[in-house]
Design an enzyme around this catalytic site. Structure first.
Site, PDB file in Angstrom:
ATOM      1  N   GLY A  29      38.426 -43.348  16.021  1.00 53.14           N
ATOM      2  CA  GLY A  29      38.270 -42.026  16.622  1.00 53.14           C
ATOM      3  C   GLY A  29      37.393 -42.062  17.858  1.00 53.14           C
ATOM      4  N   ASN A  30      37.029 -40.901  18.346  1.00 57.68           N
ATOM      5  CA  ASN A  30      36.131 -40.830  19.499  1.00 57.68           C
ATOM      6  C   ASN A  30      35.231 -39.610  19.376  1.00 57.68           C
ATOM      7  OD1 ASN A  30      37.381 -38.501  21.033  1.00 57.68           O
ATOM      8  ND2 ASN A  30      39.149 -39.879  20.904  1.00 57.68           N
ATOM      9  N   ARG A  31      34.345 -39.413  20.330  1.00 57.59           N
ATOM     10  CA  ARG A  31      33.304 -38.389  20.215  1.00 57.59           C
ATOM     11  C   ARG A  31      33.705 -36.980  20.636  1.00 57.59           C
ATOM     12  NH1 ARG A  31      28.671 -40.752  18.854  1.00 57.59           N
ATOM     13  NH2 ARG A  31      28.360 -42.944  19.423  1.00 57.59           N
TER      14      ARG A  31
END
Ligand code: C5P
Length: 221
Positions: A29-31
């Protein structure tokens, strides 16, 4: 009141970071929090648009906003391909993973005695680039870019390569801007050479500025 309206317009917004499955319980995932996309959807609805919000983060109901919940880039691509048919304005604020796991495991990966685990990745397609190819005449497509260096150079390049009408860039190294923050600072460039800069505004105010900038392009002959 700025005298701008999106009344009668069909608007599609994407939001949040995609989740690329590794196995049934893990993902890459990412932020991205989805906050800027949510703000864009709400403000577009307040300006009179019929909005479809394709998001990886459940956002709760809001009048005139239809939420479509997705997870991976592939799901987001499929949902957006449906939702953007006939759209007047498409705002791609989601943080799409550039890569996905080549062969996600069907069962939970067990800890083995080996000290290393290798996972092969393959590139995801550029969703926005694909959507732009099917865009209807007179519609406006907007891309977002999070950059850590050479913001404007990268923005100009992406304006070209993605074929969008507008690119909105934020320098994610700036304090208080970008991922997980409630405020943002952006540079907006259009393919016809207009430029605007907005610093340290709430994501709602940034949304209003982006939609104001875009709605001026609708009004042109
Ligand atoms: O190239 P970059 O990822 O910086 O471009 C950002 C823009 O392109 C965003 O609007 C993002 O949603 C979109 N994008 C996409 N599909 C990808 C990667 C990015 O639509 N695979």
């Amino acid at each position: 009141d700025r005298g701008i309206s999106l009344w009668g317009k069909k608007v599609v917004v994407s939001a949040g970071g995609t989740r690329e499955p590794i196995d049934p319980v893990r993902f890459i995932g990412n932020r991205s929090s989805g906050k800027q996309g949510l703000a864009l959807a709400k403000v577009a609805a307040v300006l009179g648009a019929e909005v479809s919000l394709v998001t990886t983060v459940a956002q709760g109901s809001f009048p005139s906003v239809t939420e479509v919940l997705v997870s991976s880039a592939k799901e987001m691509d499929e949902a957006l391909t449906n939702e953007t048919a006939g759209a007047d304005l498409v705002v791609m604020a989601a943080a799409v993973s550039d890569y996905r796991v080549k062969e996600p495991s069907r069962s939970k990966i067990k800890r083995e005695s080996a000290a290393e685990l290798n996972i092969s990745l393959e590139a995801n397609p550029d969703i926005l680039k694909g959507l732009v190819k099917a865009k209807k005449d007179g519609s406006i497509y907007i891309g977002f870019a999070a950059e850590t260096d050479d913001l404007e150079v990268n923005l100009r390049r992406k304006l070209e390569s993605k074929g969008v009408d507008i690119m909105v860039g934020n320098d994610v190294t700036r304090p208080g801007a970008g991922f997980e923050h409630d405020t943002n600072s952006v540079v907006i460039l259009s393919k016809d050479g207009q430029r605007a800069v907005f610093d340290d505004l709430s994501k709602e105010k940034i949304a209003l500025e982006v939609l104001t900038f875009a709605s001026r392009l609708f009004d042109r002959p």
